[in-house]
Design an enzyme around this catalytic site. Sequence first.
Site: not given
Length: 442
Positions: A73, A79, A82, A161, A284, A313, A334, A410
Amino acid sequence: MMVKKNDRLIINIEDIGVNGEGIGKCEGYTLFVNNTAIGDKVLVKVMKAGKSYGYARLIEVIEPSVSRITPVCPIADKCGGCQIMHMNYAKQLEYKENKVRSCLERIGGFKNIPMEPICGMDNPYYYRNKSQYPVGRGKDGKPIIGFYAGRTHSIIDTEHCYIGAEVNTPIIKFMRSFIEEYNIEPYNEKEHTGLLRHILIRVGFKTGEIMVCLVINGNNIPHRDKLIEGLTKISGMKSICLNINTSKTNVILGEKIKVIWGEPYITDYIGSIKYRVSPLSFFQVNPVQTEKLYNIALDYADLNGNEEVWDLYCGIGTISVFLAQRAKKVYGVEIIPQAIEDARTNAKLNEINNVEFFTGAAEDILPSKYKEENISADVIVVDPPRKGCEKNLLDTILSIAPKRIVYVSCDPATLARDIKYLCEKDYEIRKIRPVDLFGHSV
């Protein structure tokens, strides 16, 4: 040596920080430098200098690291999407695996960690099924569509992208021509004027279905017929809708959706499970890696069909429905009501009847159920946000004492904190495996 702002220095990059920035030293003084890789010898300009560390901008790579590559890219260094595309993918995976291990050692105090090799992508390009493009005007007054520069709301104009779905390119090309031909005013975040704020694109990787949702500072968009005519020429288009967001905020999506063509959702699969995905759904963004992640979670849960499982969750029920294939009963929790509605729809869509969903915070629902109904669980799965689990939830899990806890995280820092707490009581780490869902990003 006294390091000052605007100094130009030559340093060797010795490490990578948590945000992907290179770390180098000049006579013991630490500098953080973006767009660098371990092993680079670089010329930098100091932009901010504190007492013991500072931040510098890359001026020139004098001697490149063996892991440095030229990003595919051309705007990767500008940007904000990334941050580590200049590192070869094998080195990216090594960095991420080390990041998880480091958190477990430093924060969790663990040694001899039973970590399995990181699960990387077969192809770390064009993997995102969801992209959100802010719309604005450039310095020359022309409309721009792209992504925000790192830690700013300055839009970097983007034609193509390399991590978004490939169909995004013709969609954005059409939207540019539509904006210019019909004088659709881009949103001005500072002045809270203009109409078109963002372009949200969602793609079903297995179904090929496409959704385009325009986020607008108003109730309608002019020349709607021409918009629909142009977008429906793109193969796979299933849903065109408007998201109404008239608030003076930098939150992307509002709460109201208006479908102007097609269905209010698209469908896609993770494994053999079918899901409906609406503009506001959490789903996701890397479906290929998500299937690998869920299969690992299913393997770690070690279900034989007789277990009662709590999925905390649970979002739109993606893991719950996946687990229900092998469990006696799954209970999902949730906090977001719309997500629970989607979860029930997804269970019904797949004719899965051994799953039940509850609306509310996991740290409220599970303790309440345990106290009032003395519930039990063979396996508990948690997939919390970045802040991790609340202490009272962990205490309730410890009281319920399931045979196995599967923690999907995460954020390795809060993961380490939470499993340290669990392991100080009655549990131990049996297996852990990082999964890369975001190639070229930290």
